[in-house]
Design an enzyme around this catalytic site. Sequence first.
Site, mmCIF file in Angstrom:
data_model
loop_
_atom_site.group_PDB
_atom_site.id
_atom_site.type_symbol
_atom_site.label_atom_id
_atom_site.label_comp_id
_atom_site.label_asym_id
_atom_site.label_seq_id
_atom_site.Cartn_x
_atom_site.Cartn_y
_atom_site.Cartn_z
ATOM 1 N N HIS A 1 0.838 -1.196 0.000
ATOM 2 C CA HIS A 1 0.000 0.000 0.000
ATOM 3 C C HIS A 1 0.875 1.249 0.000
ATOM 4 O O HIS A 1 1.945 1.287 0.613
ATOM 5 C CB HIS A 1 -0.897 0.008 1.241
ATOM 6 C CG HIS A 1 -1.554 1.339 1.475
ATOM 7 N ND1 HIS A 1 -2.513 1.846 0.626
ATOM 8 C CD2 HIS A 1 -1.371 2.281 2.452
ATOM 9 C CE1 HIS A 1 -2.895 3.036 1.071
ATOM 10 N NE2 HIS A 1 -2.224 3.316 2.166
ATOM 11 N N THR B 1 -26.751 -40.885 -50.305
ATOM 12 C CA THR B 1 -27.078 -40.439 -51.659
ATOM 13 C C THR B 1 -27.424 -38.956 -51.706
ATOM 14 O O THR B 1 -26.893 -38.207 -52.523
ATOM 15 C CB THR B 1 -28.268 -41.252 -52.211
ATOM 16 O OG1 THR B 1 -27.961 -42.644 -52.157
ATOM 17 C CG2 THR B 1 -28.580 -40.839 -53.647
ATOM 18 N N ASN C 1 -25.140 -38.320 -34.713
ATOM 19 C CA ASN C 1 -25.341 -39.485 -35.568
ATOM 20 C C ASN C 1 -26.813 -39.607 -35.969
ATOM 21 O O ASN C 1 -27.713 -39.274 -35.194
ATOM 22 C CB ASN C 1 -24.867 -40.716 -34.788
ATOM 23 C CG ASN C 1 -25.311 -42.002 -35.403
ATOM 24 O OD1 ASN C 1 -26.374 -42.500 -35.063
ATOM 25 N ND2 ASN C 1 -24.522 -42.521 -36.309
ATOM 26 N N ASP C 2 -27.087 -40.097 -37.179
ATOM 27 C CA ASP C 2 -28.462 -40.160 -37.664
ATOM 28 C C ASP C 2 -29.350 -41.081 -36.833
ATOM 29 O O ASP C 2 -30.544 -40.825 -36.670
ATOM 30 C CB ASP C 2 -28.502 -40.546 -39.148
ATOM 31 C CG ASP C 2 -27.701 -41.810 -39.444
ATOM 32 O OD1 ASP C 2 -27.188 -42.446 -38.499
ATOM 33 O OD2 ASP C 2 -27.567 -42.147 -40.645
ATOM 34 N N HIS D 1 -24.568 -53.326 -35.501
ATOM 35 C CA HIS D 1 -23.373 -54.171 -35.418
ATOM 36 C C HIS D 1 -23.400 -55.106 -34.209
ATOM 37 O O HIS D 1 -22.348 -55.561 -33.754
ATOM 38 C CB HIS D 1 -22.133 -53.292 -35.445
ATOM 39 C CG HIS D 1 -22.038 -52.488 -36.701
ATOM 40 N ND1 HIS D 1 -21.769 -53.042 -37.925
ATOM 41 C CD2 HIS D 1 -22.271 -51.161 -36.942
ATOM 42 C CE1 HIS D 1 -21.795 -52.101 -38.854
ATOM 43 N NE2 HIS D 1 -22.108 -50.953 -38.276
#
Length: 747
Positions: free
Chosen positions: A306, A442, A541-542, A594
């Site tokens: 200070h 596609t 993810n779809d 899978h």
Amino acid sequence: MPGHERNPHELYYLKAQRELEKMERQEKGLKRRLRLCVATCNRADYSKLAPIMFGIKSQSDVFDLEVVVLGSHLIDDYGNTFHMIEQDEFDIGSKLHTIVRGEDEAAMVESVGLALVKLPDVLQRLAPDILLIHGDRFDALALATAAALMNIRILHLEGGEVSGTIDDSIRHAISKLAHYHAVCTRSAERNLISMCEDHSRILLAGCPSYDKLLTAHQRDDYADVLQSWLGDHVKEQDYIVALQHPVTTDIQNSIKIYELMLDALISFNKRTLILYPNIDAGSKEMVRVMRRKGIEQHTNFRAVKHVPFDQFIQLVAHAGCMIGNSSCGVREAGAFGTPVINLGSRQTGRETGENVLHVRDADTHNKIYHALKLQFGKRYPCSKIYGDGNAVQRILKFLQSIDLSEPLQKKFCFPPVKECISQDIDHILETQSALAVDLGGTNLRVAIISMKGKMVKKYIQLNPKTFEERIELILTMCKQAIADAVHLNCRILGVGVSTGGRVNPQEGVVLHSTKLINEWSSVDIRTPLSSALHLPVWVDNDGNCAALAERKFGHGIGVENFVTIITGTGIGGGIIQHNELIHGSTFCAAELGHIVVSLEGPECMCGSHGCIEAYSSGLALQREAKRLHDDDLLVVEGMTLNNKEQVNAIHLINAASHGNSKAESILNTAGTALGLGIMNILHMVNPSLVVLSGVLAGHYENPVRRVIRQHALLSAQETKVMVSELEDPALLGAASMVLDYTTRRTY
């Protein structure tokens, strides 16, 4: 503090005594003195409050002054600065130890709480007419909160200013609690008016410290001050004053800037007076940095806790440069024309003179060093942005004008607004929309989807084969949709992307793609889309998107645990458990296609054998259809097949419906494989519902139910199996990521 607690009887006695004194003064025809309480929390706010306190003390026939000291004033590490208040011959009525040590965010909160516990007794005992509070410290917020709740009028000094950190929020919060305001600049006055504060209760006073600044730096004893703090051989304008505080909203970056500043000062090789940072969260780490670099023992540095304000302004006035992020640099230093380097974001938004060079992105040692070379030793015109030296007399006059008989409840002056036109909730829901993107093997599809799940407009293009072309086409289609959304009265809230492959939704990155989409692995989708469209972007993810679509728009509404299976070109899906989508530790949860149902089964595109996808996907059925067609076993009576027509899964299903036993056998095997996989899912996660989605869902519904009924555990046999009724689950799921988040649901 001992001696500050008062029992109810003593409080009653004190109150009665004051009432008696009041009556006696009235009988003598004397006007009651205005009882003012000045609360100071640290060395910085005392420098602003002290001139006012001296002014109040000089008019003792008008004002009755009480002083409350709290915060870092009472801490040894910060210089026990309450002593300078005593040296100024002010009687401190109350000392409140309110700081919880720790110098982190939690300690700041705890300090506010401790102050709120201790202040009521003091304020009740002092019973001030008006409490004077300065600035934007967390201690001051506690003072304002306690006083407002105890119906004590508050005069807030230096409100309405902008500095770009958490201090802004605290300063504005105090302004909303305060009844009166004394501001420093015209801009601050306008800001308070914009915050709906009553213009008649705002005083444009200037900064009280300027009342001393504009004359104090001309004192003849400045050489003695320089010598006492910096040594015998330091010359005027040949030293630096450094004062850097932590930024509580960005502690780590402020510590980094502090370290870079110290490195630059060491390299610059000039005598430097450096003050320790304030008590905010992060200060302890900054002191550690200082000590690690040996600043306290360095011959070029003098580190102090200070400096008395009168001497500090002498040091700033005659410095070659001031560096750091203290408000003193952008405010008081301008009164002397001292060159200043302001580091980081702590003073962003403050009005400054031409003497201040901002280094907001202080990310390198060289940048700060270069700023020192530019600024050191310069001199600028003196600035009076923050005051003209007459603030105290204005404030005292303002205090005397306050009518204590007027209602305490403050009024806010809201600006006139255009009359609200009421709207139907359905209209509001339908105009809030999401932009959904679906990347298939596609096609590339984009759609505007409303809050209700309505497909407002859809766009379809062939999916390009390269990454660059694909991103370019996505952006082109999205920009077209955004432009159309304006005319369709749809407000786009964000972009949701559904894509094949393994996705990290937290980063918006496709980690590994399916073989159907080229050049689509390790791809950051979020960044280019968000940067170009200026909208938040979600990616998943779809299969997960299909599950989200069912949760928001389909059979999954209100269902806590369910599984969605996509039956299309491949086999995918998503799992909702306890209303949350499951991603897994490496984002490959719900790769349902899978699940292996036979070790001797056909080869899957993943490289394994016997996966559900190798039996039941559209590609698997197409493979079997071609095999039958090559052996002339596909077409039966009642069927027609054009030689130019490509054989696919639909032809196999058509053949089975016309009685082709081999086609029926293939479909039965595919349905059984899918059913066995779903049965394994039931035994693992025990959902209450299975939703079949995709173009093949209707063909698999009965085989799946049959397998579950015949082979599942008894507890799982009653699990519902339903075919999705959603038109486009991938797009709807992509939209739901946006709509759920923006309407405060968790995703």
